[in-house]
Motif scaffolding. Sequence first.
Motif, PDB file in Angstrom:
ATOM      1  N   GLU A  66    -115.617  67.961  57.035  1.00  0.00           N
ATOM      2  CA  GLU A  66    -115.168  67.358  58.284  1.00  0.00           C
ATOM      3  C   GLU A  66    -115.429  65.857  58.261  1.00  0.00           C
ATOM      4  N   THR A  67    -114.978  65.205  59.322  1.00  0.00           N
ATOM      5  CA  THR A  67    -115.139  63.759  59.467  1.00  0.00           C
ATOM      6  C   THR A  67    -116.151  63.468  60.555  1.00  0.00           C
ATOM      7  N   VAL A  68    -116.968  62.466  60.323  1.00  0.00           N
ATOM      8  CA  VAL A  68    -117.983  62.081  61.301  1.00  0.00           C
ATOM      9  C   VAL A  68    -118.001  60.563  61.432  1.00  0.00           C
ATOM     10  N   THR A  69    -118.306  60.084  62.621  1.00  0.00           N
ATOM     11  CA  THR A  69    -118.381  58.643  62.868  1.00  0.00           C
ATOM     12  C   THR A  69    -119.748  58.285  63.428  1.00  0.00           C
ATOM     13  N   LEU A  70    -120.386  57.331  62.781  1.00  0.00           N
ATOM     14  CA  LEU A  70    -121.692  56.836  63.224  1.00  0.00           C
ATOM     15  C   LEU A  70    -121.481  55.489  63.909  1.00  0.00           C
ATOM     16  N   SER A  71    -122.114  55.320  65.052  1.00  0.00           N
ATOM     17  CA  SER A  71    -121.864  54.102  65.808  1.00  0.00           C
ATOM     18  C   SER A  71    -122.951  53.063  65.586  1.00  0.00           C
ATOM     19  N   CYS A  72    -122.556  51.815  65.741  1.00  0.00           N
ATOM     20  CA  CYS A  72    -123.475  50.698  65.615  1.00  0.00           C
ATOM     21  C   CYS A  72    -122.948  49.557  66.466  1.00  0.00           C
ATOM     22  N   THR A  73    -123.792  48.992  67.280  1.00  0.00           N
ATOM     23  CA  THR A  73    -123.424  47.789  68.007  1.00  0.00           C
ATOM     24  C   THR A  73    -124.466  46.725  67.728  1.00  0.00           C
ATOM     25  N   TYR A  74    -124.065  45.491  67.887  1.00  0.00           N
ATOM     26  CA  TYR A  74    -124.973  44.394  67.573  1.00  0.00           C
ATOM     27  C   TYR A  74    -124.757  43.276  68.577  1.00  0.00           C
ATOM     28  N   ASP A  75    -125.685  42.381  68.598  1.00  0.00           N
ATOM     29  CA  ASP A  75    -125.585  41.255  69.513  1.00  0.00           C
ATOM     30  C   ASP A  75    -125.896  39.986  68.742  1.00  0.00           C
TER      31      ASP A  75
END
Lengths: 116, 114
Positions: A17-26
């Motif tokens: 399957e496909t998975v998405t890992l999130s990341c945000t930055y400032d």
Amino acid sequence: AQTVTQSQPEMSVQEAETVTLSCTYDTSENNYYLFWYKQPPSRQMILVIRQEAYKQQNATENRFSVNFQKAAKSFSLKISDSQLGDTAMYFCAFMGFTSGTYKYIFGTGTRLKVLA
Amino acid sequence: DTAVSQTPKYLVTQMGNDKSIKCEQNLGHDTMYWYKQDSKKFLKIMFSYNNKELIINETVPNRFSPKSPDKAHLNLHINSLELGDSAVYFCASSQGGGSGNTIYFGEGSWLTVV
């Protein structure tokens, strides 16, 4: 100050399957670099993929691709056709100019488990 | 050939002891780093050297002293070890400290202070 946030401490996905890992930055910088590193149980930190902020095109490396949204300061990692060997901690990292020098700043990691 | 190698991989020692971790890279890089990864997996830079000169020194107790005899080596000496020093210490290197150069990590040295 630059910060990197990974809001998903743990995730799991079925094999293939496909998975998405999130990341945000400032950051207030315009030129910087973003990375995803993988740390399997062996503990070694391995570079998965990198993205230059000045490039609009999303980076891809085989089954790994990113969705880089500069305006939203988002840098998610998509793993397609997940394999058991993808089980690891995944760290998002930002590299920019801070406090007079270049520094890497790492997120707190997302533990990904691929299920057979 | 291991690009960034560090020794020892595992180290168990008593409080108050002094210990060293050695690191060598054969990539020809001019910048080397020490990172600390705590029990919560948080990875934080401690030191960075460029051509044997210290360029980053985060808020790290004076008990930690890096030494770079040449640009291929960066050792970490820790005096008077404390329980809170227990962590995995990663050595790393890159070509240049900026310009988005990829950091290559060693396999880590797992320090346990008892």
